[in-house]
Design a protein around this motif. Sequence first.
Motif, PDB file in Angstrom:
ATOM      1  N   ARG B 277       0.852  -1.190   0.000  1.00  0.00           N
ATOM      2  CA  ARG B 277       0.000   0.000   0.000  1.00  0.00           C
ATOM      3  C   ARG B 277       0.887   1.239   0.000  1.00  0.00           C
ATOM      4  NH1 ARG B 277      -4.962  -1.991   0.189  1.00  0.00           N
ATOM      5  NH2 ARG B 277      -5.097  -4.027   1.158  1.00  0.00           N
ATOM      6  N   VAL B 278       0.249   2.312  -0.435  1.00  0.00           N
ATOM      7  CA  VAL B 278       0.987   3.576  -0.555  1.00  0.00           C
ATOM      8  C   VAL B 278       1.681   3.933   0.755  1.00  0.00           C
ATOM      9  CG1 VAL B 278       0.676   6.049  -0.877  1.00  0.00           C
ATOM     10  CG2 VAL B 278      -0.449   4.438  -2.425  1.00  0.00           C
ATOM     11  N   ARG B 279       0.972   3.753   1.878  1.00  0.00           N
ATOM     12  CA  ARG B 279       1.546   4.178   3.162  1.00  0.00           C
ATOM     13  C   ARG B 279       2.853   3.468   3.485  1.00  0.00           C
ATOM     14  NH1 ARG B 279      -0.531  -0.148   6.526  1.00  0.00           N
ATOM     15  NH2 ARG B 279      -2.479  -0.831   5.601  1.00  0.00           N
ATOM     16  N   SER B 280       3.044   2.283   2.891  1.00  0.00           N
ATOM     17  CA  SER B 280       4.248   1.536   3.210  1.00  0.00           C
ATOM     18  C   SER B 280       5.468   2.012   2.434  1.00  0.00           C
ATOM     19  CB  SER B 280       4.048   0.057   2.911  1.00  0.00           C
ATOM     20  OG  SER B 280       2.879  -0.389   3.507  1.00  0.00           O
ATOM     21  N   VAL B 281       5.267   2.660   1.297  1.00  0.00           N
ATOM     22  CA  VAL B 281       6.422   3.077   0.497  1.00  0.00           C
ATOM     23  C   VAL B 281       6.583   4.595   0.405  1.00  0.00           C
ATOM     24  CG1 VAL B 281       6.577   1.008  -0.918  1.00  0.00           C
ATOM     25  CG2 VAL B 281       5.050   2.841  -1.613  1.00  0.00           C
ATOM     26  N   MET B 282       5.635   5.356   1.004  1.00  0.00           N
ATOM     27  CA  MET B 282       5.724   6.819   0.889  1.00  0.00           C
ATOM     28  C   MET B 282       6.852   7.365   1.760  1.00  0.00           C
ATOM     29  SD  MET B 282       2.483   7.895   3.201  1.00  0.00           S
ATOM     30  CE  MET B 282       2.548   7.760   4.983  1.00  0.00           C
ATOM     31  N   SER B 290       4.940  20.365  -5.980  1.00  0.00           N
ATOM     32  CA  SER B 290       4.436  20.032  -7.308  1.00  0.00           C
ATOM     33  C   SER B 290       4.077  18.550  -7.338  1.00  0.00           C
ATOM     34  CB  SER B 290       5.503  20.329  -8.382  1.00  0.00           C
ATOM     35  OG  SER B 290       6.653  19.547  -8.137  1.00  0.00           O
ATOM     36  N   PHE B 291       2.788  18.283  -7.400  1.00  0.00           N
ATOM     37  CA  PHE B 291       2.332  16.898  -7.388  1.00  0.00           C
ATOM     38  C   PHE B 291       1.524  16.587  -8.638  1.00  0.00           C
ATOM     39  CE2 PHE B 291       2.543  17.994  -2.818  1.00  0.00           C
ATOM     40  CZ  PHE B 291       3.588  17.156  -2.496  1.00  0.00           C
ATOM     41  N   LYS B 317       0.917  13.314  -3.887  1.00  0.00           N
ATOM     42  CA  LYS B 317       0.703  13.667  -2.483  1.00  0.00           C
ATOM     43  C   LYS B 317      -0.182  12.597  -1.855  1.00  0.00           C
ATOM     44  CE  LYS B 317      -1.577  17.472  -1.380  1.00  0.00           C
ATOM     45  NZ  LYS B 317      -1.783  18.929  -1.156  1.00  0.00           N
ATOM     46  N   VAL B 318       0.206  12.144  -0.682  1.00  0.00           N
ATOM     47  CA  VAL B 318      -0.552  11.069  -0.024  1.00  0.00           C
ATOM     48  C   VAL B 318      -1.403  11.657   1.084  1.00  0.00           C
ATOM     49  CG1 VAL B 318      -0.390   8.868   1.180  1.00  0.00           C
ATOM     50  CG2 VAL B 318       1.332   9.497  -0.514  1.00  0.00           C
ATOM     51  N   GLN B 319      -2.665  11.316   1.072  1.00  0.00           N
ATOM     52  CA  GLN B 319      -3.554  11.800   2.127  1.00  0.00           C
ATOM     53  C   GLN B 319      -4.207  10.629   2.856  1.00  0.00           C
ATOM     54  OE1 GLN B 319      -6.393  14.493   0.366  1.00  0.00           O
ATOM     55  NE2 GLN B 319      -5.060  16.240   0.810  1.00  0.00           N
ATOM     56  N   VAL B 325      -0.200  13.257   4.504  1.00  0.00           N
ATOM     57  CA  VAL B 325       0.668  12.454   5.379  1.00  0.00           C
ATOM     58  C   VAL B 325       2.020  12.147   4.738  1.00  0.00           C
ATOM     59  CG1 VAL B 325      -1.108  11.354   6.791  1.00  0.00           C
ATOM     60  CG2 VAL B 325      -0.494  10.375   4.576  1.00  0.00           C
ATOM     61  N   GLY B 326       2.188  12.348   3.429  1.00  0.00           N
ATOM     62  CA  GLY B 326       3.480  12.018   2.846  1.00  0.00           C
ATOM     63  C   GLY B 326       3.502  12.211   1.344  1.00  0.00           C
ATOM     64  N   ILE B 327       4.647  11.860   0.793  1.00  0.00           N
ATOM     65  CA  ILE B 327       4.850  11.980  -0.643  1.00  0.00           C
ATOM     66  C   ILE B 327       5.198  10.613  -1.196  1.00  0.00           C
ATOM     67  CG2 ILE B 327       6.376  12.936  -2.423  1.00  0.00           C
ATOM     68  CD1 ILE B 327       6.848  15.273  -0.473  1.00  0.00           C
ATOM     69  N   LEU B 328       4.602  10.292  -2.350  1.00  0.00           N
ATOM     70  CA  LEU B 328       4.988   9.051  -2.995  1.00  0.00           C
ATOM     71  C   LEU B 328       5.700   9.377  -4.305  1.00  0.00           C
ATOM     72  CD1 LEU B 328       4.556   5.847  -2.948  1.00  0.00           C
ATOM     73  CD2 LEU B 328       3.091   6.389  -4.875  1.00  0.00           C
TER      74      LEU B 328
END
Lengths: 350, 349
Positions: B277-282, B290-291, B317-319, B325-328
């Motif tokens: 999942r995104v949260r694991s690699v962000m 700039s996203f 951008k991760v929400q 919450v972070g950037i992927l």
Amino acid sequence: MAAYDGLFQTLGLSDWCDQNKTDGPMTMAELLAQSGKKSDDTASAEPATSFWDTPFPSLDELNQSCKSIARTRDMTSWVEELFLSVKDTLKFVLDPLTQPLSWALDGSLWLFQALPWFVMIPLLLLVVWAATRSWALIGFVAVSFLFLSFIDHYVPAIQTLSIIFVCTGFCVALGVPIGILMSRSNALQRFAIPVLDMLQTLPTFVYLIPLIFLFSVTESKLYGIAIILYAIVPVIRLTDLGIRLVDRDVIEAADAFGMSTRQKLFGVQIPLALPNIMAGVNQTIMMSLAMVVIASLVSAPGLGVLVLRGIRNLELGVGLVSGLCIVLLAIVLDRVTKASLSRINAAQQH
Amino acid sequence: MTNDPKVSIRGLYKIFGNDPQNALQHVYNGMGKTELLETHGHVLGLQDINVDMQPNEVTVIMGLSGSGKSTLIRHLNRLIEPTAGEVIVDGENVLDYDEAALRQLRQQKMSMVFQKFALLPHRTVLQNAGMSRIVRGEDEETANLAGQKWLDRVGLGGFEGQYPHQLSGGMQQRVGIARALASDSDIMLMDEAFSALDPLIRTDMQDLLLELQQDLHKTIVFITHDLDEALKLADHLVILKDGYVVQQGEPQDILLNPNDPYIEDFVSDINRARVLRVRSVMKPLNGADSFAGVVDANDNLEKLIELSGGDTTYAYKVQQDGQDVGILDMKDLVRALVPAHASESTVTR
């Protein structure tokens, strides 16, 4: 001069042998030998036994050389005395215990005969319907009983049937609990299986001998016990087997949901073992039928009495016809129980 | 972990053989499984198991056959007695229970679903579903009501009067689940519950379980030998091998940082894009603004690849719950698709 004289002399047991010389009753062989010797003196110089003719050192043979050793007939009479000495105690315990069997047998015999044929036969058909739900079988049973009645064998047939009903009832009532206990305990199973083997292989007549000493021949429990001892084996065996064969996964599930031992027994084990238990009941019924014929030797009423008459008086026709009636009864009982068994099987295939 | 674990296994050992207590001493002194079998003829089934199972979570215990996973789950409701250790449920040590208390536990607190369904063949589907209530001593009406409710819930309305052998495997296991749910227990033990089903039905059943879990929030202990299934269901993943815990933790974490060659082997065949999942690699927010777009922290990587069209120059951008919450970075994403080796895992991190 007997074959083993030398042996006892070399062992130095001659004194012990002669010490309590008891001249038991003479056997017929001895008597003949003695009288032979008197008439023919020349034979008194007995030739030494050749090596080739050395007899087996049996009790009788050893007794000839050493009087302290008992003869085989003494041994059998000891067995008899042993049995006779415990007989009274045994009878004191067994008599009241087995009395219900007498009552049940007599009561059922009375009931089956008190009901007129036109009530009894429909009643039997009703039982068949309840057990099998098969019109074909009802037809077969009806024809069989009408035939039996037509050739005047209704009364002995109904007596035989009554005895089988009662004995099978007792077999199930005693055998199923014993089978359940056996399935619970490997120790009990190890102990019980040789006993069951013995009950099944012991010649049927042998049951009767000690029973005649224990109970009076006029008591119906005499043949009742003989039949039950012989016929109870399959129901015990198959109850034990059936419960042991219940799917272990299902038993585990029952445990996992917190069933008590009693809930497990009545809710899971017995229902799932029922096909096997019923197969045992079928066998039990067939074996009671076999035994009830032999039990006519000790006053069991029914078709067996006619067979016995056939043998005793060489009445070929009587014997053969009653034998055929027994076959007919056997087929009826077997088909009905098998049909009800397959109904149970159909209800709970996996 | 703020709240206390619902079930907690402490120092659990299980040794099969004639004299397990004696063999246990050898194990305490450091003897291994193979040596114990060769020199003493005892099988070391479970070895120093310590697992905390949080309430309302799915704990998946995974291992190949012979790893002791089915033995382990049977210790929770004491279908198997341990050689040493503690099993603490709601603060009470189950191993101190006498027979009555144990039955109480099995009737009220823990229900179980079996690999081979283990339904009562002579009872109808409805009677099977309501079984746990009858066992508890409730009347038939209550049992049928509960059974009916849960049969409907697992999609078996209309089959009440059938017998188990008349149903397909998947439907039988639905009855098994309904039976477990009908007991209203907090804890559900599932022993390879879906392993005997064919793959499509297995996926259906997994979805059903996840859907049920969203409403019911039970503490589920799930045993499987299938890593895909484990990753799909697990909140907490425990990997067993030869009777000891190789690694346990959040499934994503285990996938990204396997600490043992055994687990690397396991995870190498996994479709990582679907599981990760995104949260694991962000990465943490670093002020860049700039996203190429906004994604959810719980999206899987497959969805991101589809979104980006495979272009690795993008960053998203991760929400989570409307919060940034972070950037992927798509480059990190691609790197995460290749299994890391245990030795280097700290470096890539």
